[in-house]
Design a protein around this motif. Sequence first.
Motif: not given
Length: 556
Positions: A64, A70, A72, A152-153, A432-433, A437, A472-473, A475
């Motif tokens: 990613d 960033l 993950y 950041s996630p 994943w991003t 989102n 955003t990001h 999980n």
Amino acid sequence: MTRRRRWLVATAAFAAAGLALVAAGCGSSNKSSSGGNTTTASSGSSTTGKTFTNFKIAYDTGIDFLDPALSYTVEGWQIMWNVYLPLIGYKHVNGPDGATIVPYLAQDLPKVTNGGKTYTMTLRKGLKYSDGTPVKASDFSASIVRDFKVDSPGVGFFGNIVGADNAKSGSISGIQTNDASGKITINLKAPQGDFMNILATTFAAPVPASTPAKDQSTTPAPATGPYMIKSYKPNKQAIVVRNPNFKASMFGGNVPSGNPDRMTIDIIGDDSVALQRTINGTDDYDFHQIPPDRLATTQQKYGDQIKVYTPANTYYFFMNVRQPPFDNLKVRQAVEYAVNREALVRIYGGLGQPSENVLPPTYPSYKKHNLYPYNLKKAKQLVAASGDKGMAVTVWNHDRGTDPKATAYLVSVLNAIGFKAKEKIINSAVYWTTVGNQATKAQIGFADWFQDYPHPLDWFDVLLNGNRITQTHNNNYSNFDDSAVNSKIESLKKQPTTTSSVNAQWAALDQQIMQQAPWVPFMNRQFTDFFNSDMDLSCYVNHVLYQFDFALICKK
């Protein structure tokens, strides 16, 4: 990993008709009693001092980012754990001992005081980044602030630090540093049982305070580890070389200098192509999984070049409780009953075991569920009773490996129980991003999770605590937000150790969540590492979190 880290090395028993795998349990390593070749990891004791020029890797498309704030995915972290060092980290060894936390950039492990709310460390003297600039204590605080600035996630890991709510303003009051002495003090709002593990994540790895608060993947930040990223061309290639300012002698044996002088990471989209390149010697190692239809043949010809292991992972379909029809419990339960988990394991070549749990069976807090035995008739009845029959549903997935076959199966299931379902397959590098989102409004889709660190909080807090849902990001792809569950997670977070009583509470929480069906867990998967005949697998190390350790492999 795809998401998070992978757990223990397993052994393999290869049946005549194909590949049958025997998983090792937590803290164990079993040898197969069946016929065929059995592969196990070495002790790691012979992995240093065997340098060679270039380690060529056939990687998949799952990177990613190559920015420590960033990334993950397994693909990103597996590269970066030898590039960006946190203050503390994990031993570079096989088996359960790899979960042992040791000092990296810090002189010693943190001193914990104030009832578990204050952590104090001091930087090692003379540390330099790969560009020659000194590593400063203030770089740590700046790097955590940078995590927040770039969304950041990993920011949820640091929310318990005093002043973290104001991080985007440029500072966190709960982190105090002294560049002259190298002292770093972190103050938490409340005790946190997994905070030592959090300090060992890549998200906590210092980079220079001057590093821009934007993605640096293609202009890599200076490194502190034995290697540095020389270049990265997304979906094409990454080049990793030695860090000229790294001195292993400074780290007390905790961070090895590594064997390859260079790692050429070729990003390849096709599993079969990656396998053939490794067989031919174009690459030395195949990160991809061996395609199910080539498993038996590959074992027969190259059995001594395969390593098989079972990481702590859960494969699941998320159902977004904010989006119809999955805002309806009857619909979510219908999908649970309609999915034949055994059939999904077969899609992955039989490399795994069916599951209905959030936690994988490697955890002592695991207690097997049997809430949703396969029952298509009951699933149809629930859909009819929900009032949502006939609704359009889009099923999301990335385009890598066997995973799209899993969502093709899910689409057929959803159509069979009364929906109008279709697939949405996108590039794995942005998957994943995209589903993380909120603007995407993904209704349902594929997900998997590989642990960041061996603690139930890494599953329940990161993935299912409604307090950690982000714009955003995100999980928590299901956007599952239950006040009772949130409260229980927050309460268990304060437990300093996972006693048998605490483990029982985690097990009960797993069942409580699955009764509300935000996920359809379907499998704990097994994996292969395949090497060409030039590699010396006595040097093979499979780490509990970062899986195969690129830095320690050697050539014959």
